[in-house]
Design an enzyme around this catalytic site. Sequence first.
Site, PDB file in Angstrom:
ATOM      1  N   HIS A  86       0.832  -1.222   0.000  1.00 50.56           N
ATOM      2  CA  HIS A  86       0.000   0.000   0.000  1.00 50.56           C
ATOM      3  C   HIS A  86       0.860   1.263   0.000  1.00 50.56           C
ATOM      4  O   HIS A  86       0.494   2.271   0.592  1.00 50.56           O
ATOM      5  CB  HIS A  86      -0.944   0.030   1.203  1.00 50.56           C
ATOM      6  CG  HIS A  86      -1.932  -1.088   1.241  1.00 50.56           C
ATOM      7  ND1 HIS A  86      -3.207  -0.981   0.742  1.00 50.56           N
ATOM      8  CD2 HIS A  86      -1.832  -2.365   1.702  1.00 50.56           C
ATOM      9  CE1 HIS A  86      -3.852  -2.126   0.909  1.00 50.56           C
ATOM     10  NE2 HIS A  86      -3.040  -2.990   1.487  1.00 50.56           N
ATOM     11  N   ASN A 159     -10.285  -3.027   2.487  1.00 47.70           N
ATOM     12  CA  ASN A 159      -9.950  -3.072   1.062  1.00 47.70           C
ATOM     13  C   ASN A 159     -11.216  -2.907   0.236  1.00 47.70           C
ATOM     14  O   ASN A 159     -12.333  -2.968   0.774  1.00 47.70           O
ATOM     15  CB  ASN A 159      -9.320  -4.430   0.710  1.00 47.70           C
ATOM     16  CG  ASN A 159      -7.827  -4.482   1.007  1.00 47.70           C
ATOM     17  OD1 ASN A 159      -7.182  -3.458   1.228  1.00 47.70           O
ATOM     18  ND2 ASN A 159      -7.276  -5.683   1.003  1.00 47.70           N
ATOM     19  N   HIS A 350      -3.939   1.124  11.957  1.00 50.13           N
ATOM     20  CA  HIS A 350      -3.719  -0.114  12.702  1.00 50.13           C
ATOM     21  C   HIS A 350      -5.076  -0.729  13.062  1.00 50.13           C
ATOM     22  O   HIS A 350      -5.866  -0.079  13.748  1.00 50.13           O
ATOM     23  CB  HIS A 350      -2.920   0.226  13.971  1.00 50.13           C
ATOM     24  CG  HIS A 350      -2.760  -0.916  14.926  1.00 50.13           C
ATOM     25  ND1 HIS A 350      -2.662  -2.226  14.517  1.00 50.13           N
ATOM     26  CD2 HIS A 350      -2.688  -0.945  16.282  1.00 50.13           C
ATOM     27  CE1 HIS A 350      -2.547  -3.005  15.574  1.00 50.13           C
ATOM     28  NE2 HIS A 350      -2.562  -2.258  16.653  1.00 50.13           N
ATOM     29  N   TYR A 373       0.943  -4.102  12.044  1.00 52.49           N
ATOM     30  CA  TYR A 373       0.804  -2.683  11.683  1.00 52.49           C
ATOM     31  C   TYR A 373       1.675  -1.761  12.535  1.00 52.49           C
ATOM     32  O   TYR A 373       2.313  -0.847  12.016  1.00 52.49           O
ATOM     33  CB  TYR A 373      -0.677  -2.258  11.692  1.00 52.49           C
ATOM     34  CG  TYR A 373      -1.403  -2.804  10.478  1.00 52.49           C
ATOM     35  CD1 TYR A 373      -1.641  -4.177  10.357  1.00 52.49           C
ATOM     36  CD2 TYR A 373      -1.802  -1.986   9.435  1.00 52.49           C
ATOM     37  CE1 TYR A 373      -2.257  -4.698   9.233  1.00 52.49           C
ATOM     38  CE2 TYR A 373      -2.428  -2.499   8.312  1.00 52.49           C
ATOM     39  CZ  TYR A 373      -2.654  -3.855   8.216  1.00 52.49           C
ATOM     40  OH  TYR A 373      -3.264  -4.375   7.101  1.00 52.49           O
TER      41      TYR A 373
END
Length: 734
Positions: A86, A159, A350, A373
């Site tokens: 990402h 997503n 996160h 994360y």
Amino acid sequence: MNEEEKPHHQNKTDFKVNEDSKNQQLEQFREDPKDQFMTTDQGVRINHTDDSLKAGSRGPTLLEDFHFREKMTHLDHESIPERVVHARGSGAHGYFQPYESMAEFTKAKFLSNPSIKTPVFVRFSTVVGSRGSADTVRDARGFAVKFYTEEGNYDLVGNNIPVFFIQDAIKFPDLVHSIKPEPDSEMPQASAAHDTFWDFASLMPESTHMLMWVLSDRAIPRSFRMMEGFGVHTFRFINEAGKARFVKFHWRPTIGAHSLVWDEAQKLGGKDPDWLRRDLWEAIEMGNYPEFELSVQLVDEEDEFKFDFDLLDATKLIPEELVPLKPIGRMVLNRNPNNFFAETEQVAFHPGNLVPGIDVTNDPLLQGRLFSYVDTQLNRFNSANFTEVPINRPVCPVHNHNGAGFMKMTIGKGKVNYWPNSLGNGCPMMAPESAGGYVHHQEKVEGHKIRARSESFSDHYSQATLFWNSLTEPEKKHLVEAAHFELGKVETIAVRERQLANFYKVDPEFARRVAAGIGIEVPKDLEVISTGNYEENDASKQMKKGASVKESPAVSMERNKIETAKSRKVAILIEDGFDSNEVMQVKEALEAAGAQAKIISKLLGKRRSSTGEAMEVDKSHVTTGSIMFDAVYIPDGQQSIQAMKQEGDALHFISEAFKHCKPIATSGNGIALLERAFVLGVNFASNTSGEVMSHKGVVTAGSEADADEFAGQFIDAIKKHRHWDREEKTMVPA
Ligand code: HDE
């Protein structure tokens, strides 16, 4: 301890947020150079910044030049590691507002009061490509939302595809390695179409469902404003009474989900690699604020095993036909960031940033994310203090004993930095649940320490088949063509074959259609290798095998099209001698329908109409192309049309738009231009049975036709987005 000094529990409702809370907080950190002198970082005014300090004008630069050294040092240190996945993203600010109180299901404050607008920051992204890669590649898109709530930051890191490639986080490093550029050559960039990815995928049947989505049009969105978002995992909602329910999150764009076509996506990657970023930025600048509705699917804990898949398996969705979506609120993105690096690059999401009333489940993919994360932010920021960077700061108060470290911003007062303490009056205090203290949902967990997966995760094909079954024929065709491209780029025949064996299990006809395009037969030996160590257990025994649906129209974009012309871009092609009355009327009608019209011509400057009016050109052919528009309109005007008939760029523009199934409109002389651009059969205008040669989404009218009616038909065609039936009928070379 006297009365005043005694700790008292601050009521959590003492602190309130509003739509502007985050903006106000960021304002303290903004810098505005207007009417100011340039200074060094120490605030010393700079007198000259064009020459370094030297021993003589031809002599060496002096080390004492603090201004030069500071300026250069900053440049040398301007980058931080890009996100490992990402890396390429675009951000926007906005707010979220619930429709009604969700207190029955969750005690999360930001969902309990329809009058509260909670500030949000959203980052949309591609997954595989590096920070400078093209926006329009075939890939899943990240859809990460940070809610700055009065109870702390809540991150919904989703997503645009509702499922994932793998079931267990331990496979994530392998997945990422396989899909990223190959390690020896660092190729290809931002693409899954290479041997290592399909080698891995074909050995991992659990990836099949997600692969179907990635090969579908979902993976080439027309705009970040036109794609759905999904929380993917099953989470938990917990209400004030402690009752928990399973929850899945969905974002749906109010202007509908739409995609590019593959040829267009590839061309955009060259002509405008910032396509999605620019679209988002410009829409917000123009006041076309992207809007998304948040919905949830709620499942009572008692119903955990009533499906034929496991709710903890992130390769499965809950078909909406089994558990309908409950719309709970809306998000509006209405402000662009001031600074890409400070905000979009430094924002750190996160999935473990939770607020009371929302909790995680034992989904083994989610569990692994809870580790990854923060770990990855430490790599990016080199310090645990990234939470103090303005974009990451909660808007509510933060008090704790977390220690020093690189770039600590907060100045903690006093000597007490531990708990329990009496020297600091026991502050900061523990918050009881009634005062908003986060209490993890209690769940009984027992089991053997074992490296295995539940047998309830072992069906890898049913939902891939469900997806295939639910698409319309044009969507299926695109998916097959995407597989031709992806597997066509795979050099190792055995890998292609192994993937076909997986596809055969999805649907034999689908596998045959893919096989036909990549020059191999569907393999006779259809043994599929399955990794993973599956163990039968109570859950797998309880699950209701065969309880699902065979089709889910909700997963098809075409079947759920929202018809609107809002924010659609229409190219108006003109040369000197165009019909200005017609242009003005059609342009007005388009704008009234919410579309944007741009004037395109061979060269920039002004064009004169047949009656002498001047019109400013917005874009010349060299700076744009049909791929940057949703529809094309060619106004009448003998001289203008005549010029375009001789102009390769104009003809290409029209035929390419036609090939991409976009709406096209013209009148009078323009019809002959469409004939020449392969859009209409020759002699369309004079042919009495013109019907036969007409195409859906191509709107034509005689010179005398009513411009409003004509514009109305064109707008109806634009609302439909694409006219897929043309794909079959034409042989357009563009
Ligand atoms: Fe991520 N993912 N992910 N992911 N993910 C990251 O965190 C990871 C997964 C998603 O705009 C990284 O800050 C693991 C699913 C988004 O900043 C990293 C696993 C979903 C973003 C990471 C997954 C996502 C990330 C890299 C499998 C959809 C961008 C940079 C267990 C629900 C957020 C970062 C942004 C980013 C790990 C799978 C969404 C490495 C280990 C499933 C939208 O920590």
